[in-house]
Write a protein that holds these residues in place. Sequence first.
Motif, PDB file in Angstrom:
ATOM      1  N   TYR A  97     -91.729 143.901 -29.679  1.00 59.55           N
ATOM      2  CA  TYR A  97     -92.598 143.629 -28.538  1.00 59.55           C
ATOM      3  C   TYR A  97     -94.070 143.794 -28.911  1.00 59.55           C
ATOM      4  O   TYR A  97     -94.416 144.555 -29.827  1.00 59.55           O
ATOM      5  N   PRO A  98     -94.964 143.140 -28.150  1.00 58.32           N
ATOM      6  CA  PRO A  98     -96.395 143.444 -28.289  1.00 58.32           C
ATOM      7  C   PRO A  98     -96.671 144.845 -27.769  1.00 58.32           C
ATOM      8  O   PRO A  98     -95.870 145.419 -27.022  1.00 58.32           O
ATOM      9  N   ARG A  99     -97.816 145.403 -28.138  1.00 62.29           N
ATOM     10  CA  ARG A  99     -98.191 146.718 -27.627  1.00 62.29           C
ATOM     11  C   ARG A  99     -98.566 146.654 -26.144  1.00 62.29           C
ATOM     12  O   ARG A  99     -98.414 147.635 -25.421  1.00 62.29           O
ATOM     13  N   ALA A 100     -99.060 145.506 -25.699  1.00 58.84           N
ATOM     14  CA  ALA A 100     -99.464 145.354 -24.297  1.00 58.84           C
ATOM     15  C   ALA A 100     -99.237 143.916 -23.845  1.00 58.84           C
ATOM     16  O   ALA A 100     -99.343 142.981 -24.651  1.00 58.84           O
ATOM     17  N   VAL A 101     -98.928 143.762 -22.574  1.00 59.33           N
ATOM     18  CA  VAL A 101     -98.827 142.438 -21.955  1.00 59.33           C
ATOM     19  C   VAL A 101     -99.730 142.440 -20.731  1.00 59.33           C
ATOM     20  O   VAL A 101     -99.627 143.311 -19.861  1.00 59.33           O
ATOM     21  N   LEU A 102    -100.643 141.473 -20.686  1.00 55.98           N
ATOM     22  CA  LEU A 102    -101.584 141.307 -19.577  1.00 55.98           C
ATOM     23  C   LEU A 102    -101.099 140.155 -18.712  1.00 55.98           C
ATOM     24  O   LEU A 102    -100.553 139.162 -19.224  1.00 55.98           O
ATOM     25  N   PHE A 103    -101.309 140.270 -17.405  1.00 57.50           N
ATOM     26  CA  PHE A 103    -100.808 139.275 -16.464  1.00 57.50           C
ATOM     27  C   PHE A 103    -101.902 138.773 -15.538  1.00 57.50           C
ATOM     28  O   PHE A 103    -102.669 139.562 -14.983  1.00 57.50           O
ATOM     29  N   ASP A 104    -101.949 137.450 -15.348  1.00 56.18           N
ATOM     30  CA  ASP A 104    -102.583 136.904 -14.158  1.00 56.18           C
ATOM     31  C   ASP A 104    -101.746 137.372 -12.976  1.00 56.18           C
ATOM     32  O   ASP A 104    -100.520 137.502 -13.090  1.00 56.18           O
ATOM     33  N   LEU A 105    -102.371 137.623 -11.854  1.00 60.31           N
ATOM     34  CA  LEU A 105    -101.652 138.220 -10.727  1.00 60.31           C
ATOM     35  C   LEU A 105    -101.309 137.234  -9.628  1.00 60.31           C
ATOM     36  O   LEU A 105    -100.148 137.098  -9.246  1.00 60.31           O
ATOM     37  N   LEU A 106    -102.314 136.519  -9.123  1.00 57.70           N
ATOM     38  CA  LEU A 106    -102.153 135.792  -7.865  1.00 57.70           C
ATOM     39  C   LEU A 106    -101.470 134.444  -8.013  1.00 57.70           C
ATOM     40  O   LEU A 106    -101.216 133.770  -7.009  1.00 57.70           O
ATOM     41  N   THR A 107    -101.156 134.046  -9.262  1.00 58.00           N
ATOM     42  CA  THR A 107    -100.390 132.820  -9.476  1.00 58.00           C
ATOM     43  C   THR A 107     -99.191 133.071 -10.377  1.00 58.00           C
ATOM     44  O   THR A 107     -98.106 132.553 -10.115  1.00 58.00           O
ATOM     45  N   ALA A 108     -99.355 133.899 -11.415  1.00 58.24           N
ATOM     46  CA  ALA A 108     -98.261 134.137 -12.357  1.00 58.24           C
ATOM     47  C   ALA A 108     -97.181 135.038 -11.787  1.00 58.24           C
ATOM     48  O   ALA A 108     -95.992 134.830 -12.043  1.00 58.24           O
ATOM     49  N   LEU A 109     -97.577 136.057 -11.004  1.00 56.01           N
ATOM     50  CA  LEU A 109     -96.614 137.019 -10.481  1.00 56.01           C
ATOM     51  C   LEU A 109     -96.397 136.907  -8.979  1.00 56.01           C
ATOM     52  O   LEU A 109     -95.312 137.217  -8.481  1.00 56.01           O
ATOM     53  N   LEU A 110     -97.420 136.467  -8.253  1.00 53.46           N
ATOM     54  CA  LEU A 110     -97.346 136.371  -6.800  1.00 53.46           C
ATOM     55  C   LEU A 110     -97.563 134.937  -6.331  1.00 53.46           C
ATOM     56  O   LEU A 110     -98.369 134.200  -6.904  1.00 53.46           O
ATOM     57  N   ASP A 111     -96.861 134.566  -5.288  1.00 57.40           N
ATOM     58  CA  ASP A 111     -96.973 133.222  -4.706  1.00 57.40           C
ATOM     59  C   ASP A 111     -98.080 133.234  -3.647  1.00 57.40           C
ATOM     60  O   ASP A 111     -97.817 133.188  -2.449  1.00 57.40           O
ATOM     61  N   SER A 112     -99.322 133.306  -4.106  1.00 58.10           N
ATOM     62  CA  SER A 112    -100.436 133.414  -3.156  1.00 58.10           C
ATOM     63  C   SER A 112    -100.650 132.120  -2.376  1.00 58.10           C
ATOM     64  O   SER A 112    -101.192 132.146  -1.261  1.00 58.10           O
ATOM     65  N   SER A 113    -100.242 130.986  -2.914  1.00 60.40           N
ATOM     66  CA  SER A 113    -100.480 129.716  -2.217  1.00 60.40           C
ATOM     67  C   SER A 113     -99.775 129.672  -0.866  1.00 60.40           C
ATOM     68  O   SER A 113    -100.287 129.067   0.084  1.00 60.40           O
TER      69      SER A 113
END
Length: 223
Positions: free
Chosen positions: A12-28
């Motif tokens: 695994y990588p040491r860290a994983v960064l995420f976009d929030l409002l589109t990658a993880l949450l259905d903000s639309s």
Amino acid sequence: MQASTTPPGATYPRAVLFDLLTALLDSSTVWNAAAGSEEKGRAWRAEYLRLTYGCGAYVPYEQLVKEAARNAGMADSAPDALEAQWDTLPVWDGARELLLALQPHCKLAVVTNCSRQLGHRAAARLGIGWDAVVTSEEAGFYKPDPRPYRAALDQLGVQAEDAAFIAGSGYDMFGTSVVGLRTYWHNRVGLALPQGAPPPELQGATLAPALPWLRTFASAQTL
């Protein structure tokens, strides 16, 4: 002795960064509800994204949302309706499962184009303890300026070559390519890559391909 939960050969990588409002949450979905229809919500959100990606240095998120609403012909009440529904943001299927699978192996962080208040409230929707939550307000710039991504890496104490990014927007590729973050694009609705943006290493319509991609992180660095 407890058996290891790491699959044989996983790196695994040491860290994983995420976009929030589109990658993880259905903000639309919430934007559409606040606007009164899917068509109006799309127009409002598209105008907001145009303003966000064009401004660079941080302008109050709520100000941009209101300006976009006026430009798109929304009712004055629409921005207030959006914030009122903020704590109901739907979580994409597979998002929590991915985070829980990664948490024993990687540091996890959010990098989001949002105000501090709304960004941290949205991050709490995932129900995990984040190692870092970086909003545009805190970084002083909106993505895809490279500074928000770098701010998260600095907080985590991790170099870009030891981290990965899960994007929700094709525009993220402008920033992650500058920083040197290998990127998976959760391209839910099959959008075209923005003109001039470098391609992600991998993309898919769901989050499911992200975990096997991340499990082979170190070996892929040698390719």
